[in-house]
Design a protein around this motif. Structure first.
Motif, mmCIF file in Angstrom:
data_model
loop_
_atom_site.group_PDB
_atom_site.id
_atom_site.type_symbol
_atom_site.label_atom_id
_atom_site.label_comp_id
_atom_site.label_asym_id
_atom_site.label_seq_id
_atom_site.Cartn_x
_atom_site.Cartn_y
_atom_site.Cartn_z
ATOM 1 N N ARG A 1 -20.088 -38.752 13.349
ATOM 2 C CA ARG A 1 -18.876 -37.942 13.342
ATOM 3 C C ARG A 1 -18.067 -38.126 12.067
ATOM 4 O O ARG A 1 -17.166 -37.342 11.793
ATOM 5 C CB ARG A 1 -18.007 -38.276 14.562
ATOM 6 N N GLY A 2 -18.346 -39.148 11.297
ATOM 7 C CA GLY A 2 -17.604 -39.386 10.069
ATOM 8 C C GLY A 2 -18.226 -40.516 9.292
ATOM 9 O O GLY A 2 -19.157 -41.186 9.752
ATOM 10 N N THR A 3 -17.682 -40.756 8.104
ATOM 11 C CA THR A 3 -18.247 -41.770 7.219
ATOM 12 C C THR A 3 -17.530 -43.111 7.291
ATOM 13 O O THR A 3 -17.981 -44.082 6.686
ATOM 14 C CB THR A 3 -18.220 -41.279 5.762
ATOM 15 N N ALA A 4 -16.421 -43.186 7.996
ATOM 16 C CA ALA A 4 -15.680 -44.447 8.065
ATOM 17 C C ALA A 4 -16.573 -45.549 8.630
ATOM 18 O O ALA A 4 -17.178 -45.395 9.694
ATOM 19 C CB ALA A 4 -14.437 -44.287 8.924
ATOM 20 N N GLY A 5 -16.675 -46.638 7.896
ATOM 21 C CA GLY A 5 -17.494 -47.767 8.320
ATOM 22 C C GLY A 5 -18.973 -47.605 8.025
ATOM 23 O O GLY A 5 -19.763 -48.487 8.385
ATOM 24 N N ALA A 6 -19.352 -46.520 7.381
ATOM 25 C CA ALA A 6 -20.761 -46.244 7.134
ATOM 26 C C ALA A 6 -21.177 -46.687 5.731
ATOM 27 O O ALA A 6 -20.354 -46.919 4.854
ATOM 28 C CB ALA A 6 -21.036 -44.750 7.301
ATOM 29 N N ILE A 7 -22.484 -46.770 5.540
ATOM 30 C CA ILE A 7 -23.082 -47.041 4.241
ATOM 31 C C ILE A 7 -23.616 -45.732 3.650
ATOM 32 O O ILE A 7 -24.251 -44.939 4.351
ATOM 33 C CB ILE A 7 -24.235 -48.054 4.367
ATOM 34 N N VAL A 8 -23.352 -45.525 2.379
ATOM 35 C CA VAL A 8 -23.926 -44.406 1.635
ATOM 36 C C VAL A 8 -24.721 -44.998 0.471
ATOM 37 O O VAL A 8 -24.202 -45.830 -0.280
ATOM 38 C CB VAL A 8 -22.836 -43.452 1.107
ATOM 39 N N CYS A 9 -25.965 -44.585 0.332
ATOM 40 C CA CYS A 9 -26.830 -45.113 -0.720
ATOM 41 C C CYS A 9 -26.851 -44.187 -1.928
ATOM 42 O O CYS A 9 -26.751 -42.963 -1.787
ATOM 43 C CB CYS A 9 -28.261 -45.274 -0.202
ATOM 44 N N THR A 10 -26.988 -44.759 -3.085
ATOM 45 C CA THR A 10 -27.256 -43.998 -4.301
ATOM 46 C C THR A 10 -28.099 -44.871 -5.211
ATOM 47 O O THR A 10 -28.396 -46.023 -4.889
ATOM 48 C CB THR A 10 -25.955 -43.536 -4.996
ATOM 49 N N GLU A 11 -28.508 -44.308 -6.335
ATOM 50 C CA GLU A 11 -29.286 -45.058 -7.312
ATOM 51 C C GLU A 11 -28.782 -44.745 -8.706
ATOM 52 O O GLU A 11 -28.246 -43.661 -8.956
ATOM 53 C CB GLU A 11 -30.775 -44.710 -7.215
ATOM 54 N N LEU A 12 -28.948 -45.675 -9.609
ATOM 55 C CA LEU A 12 -28.598 -45.441 -10.999
ATOM 56 C C LEU A 12 -29.500 -44.363 -11.601
ATOM 57 O O LEU A 12 -30.640 -44.170 -11.158
ATOM 58 C CB LEU A 12 -28.759 -46.727 -11.809
ATOM 59 N N ALA A 13 -28.980 -43.663 -12.585
ATOM 60 C CA ALA A 13 -29.818 -42.770 -13.372
ATOM 61 C C ALA A 13 -30.673 -43.603 -14.315
ATOM 62 O O ALA A 13 -30.534 -44.829 -14.406
ATOM 63 C CB ALA A 13 -28.948 -41.787 -14.149
ATOM 64 N N ARG A 14 -31.531 -42.953 -15.045
ATOM 65 C CA ARG A 14 -32.481 -43.654 -15.918
ATOM 66 C C ARG A 14 -31.775 -44.542 -16.936
ATOM 67 O O ARG A 14 -32.254 -45.627 -17.277
ATOM 68 C CB ARG A 14 -33.350 -42.614 -16.620
#
Length: 281
Positions: free
Chosen positions: A162-175
């Motif tokens: 229902r929302g992002t509060a308390g959640a983990i969001v993943c990303t990665e560095l660019a080259r």
């Protein structure tokens, strides 16, 4: 926003799906054995454009093994790999295999337990079959179009959020390092009480969404061999797959968002806002 799962899937001959799943699963198990036996133990990296753009003996050995098996089992289907490029005709073939033998190679070289083997069969509509080996957690993730996703044989169904509060969001560095707007993206996530993690494997970042561990994953740039296997898994588990503009696209060319349906718009908004501020929309 149109959910990717609402798009009618392009049918694939059932026998091909079954054979592709079986062979890809065998190769993922082979890769698990090799990676766990060799990680951090005398790998011989070669630096390319970036100090963290590693190539190891293990990458090459596993890709050669993968190509040898796939060529024998599916002689009419070309292979595209991270280490040895594309077979002739891969750009126009009805199907192609894409493989990254070690996604997260810098982690592998250092002995950090976070890397993956990724293999997918792709057609014009996107991933047909995807298999990702997560060696350190002894997991094989597998998915096939219309047949769902599984982790070590157990079905995966993504529970919505229902929302992002308390959640983990993943990303990665660019080259070359942080992507344009990455700092602002992290700040927007923090303001929404979400945490951003950069762990070093695009395949595993997307897999965390499919498994329900992360709410979303944003990749500013990527290669299809990095993500096709886990995108197959995410689609079949029920995740939304979008490009930077919010259009549904299985493997967009200018960035990728994979998210639980209930948070996709929110995370897409963070990404678009920061892209606009940096002029990269």
């Amino acid at each position: 926003m149109t959910l990717l799962s609402s798009r009618p899937p392009r049918p694939v001959e059932p026998g091909l799906l079954s054979r592709a799943l079986e062979v890809a699963g065998r190769l993922a198990n082979d890769a698990t054995d090799v990676i766990t036996a060799t990680a951090g133990r005398g790998a011989h990296p070669t630096t390319l454009e970036s100090p963290f753009d590693w190539v190891t003996d293990t990458d090459r050995i596993l890709e050669r093994h993968t190509r040898r098996v796939l060529t024998a089992e599916f002689p009419g289907i070309p292979v595209v790999g991270h280490e040895f490029g594309a077979d002739h005709g891969a750009d126009v073939a009805e199907y192609r295999w894409v493989v990254d033998s070690v996604d997260g190679t810098a982690n592998y070289v250092a002995g950090v337990p976070w890397c993956a083997y990724s293999l997918a069969l792709i057609d014009a509509a996107g991933p047909v079959v995807g298999v990702v080996a997560d060696p350190y957690r002894a997991q094989i993730y597998a998915a096939a179009r219309g047949r769902g996703a599984r982790a070590n044989g157990k079905p995966i169904t993504l529970a919505d959020r229902r929302g992002t509060a308390g959640a983990i969001v993943c990303t990665e560095l660019a080259r070359t390092g942080p992507w344009p707007g990455m700092g602002g993206f992290i700040e927007r996530a923090a303001a929404a009480h979400a945490g951003v993690r950069v762990l070093g494997s695009a395949a595993l970042s997307i897999a965390q969404v499919a498994l329900g561990h992360a709410a979303a994953a944003v990749l500013h740039s990527y290669h299809e061999w990095d993500v096709a296997g886990s995108v197959a898994m995410a689609i079949e588990a029920g995740a939304v797959v979008l490009d930077k503009h919010g259009e549904d696209s299985t493997l967009p060319t200018d960035g990728l968002l994979v998210a639980a349906p209930g948070v996709a718009d929110e995370v897409l908004g963070w990404w678009q806002e920061t892209a606009a501020l940096t002029g990269t929309t």
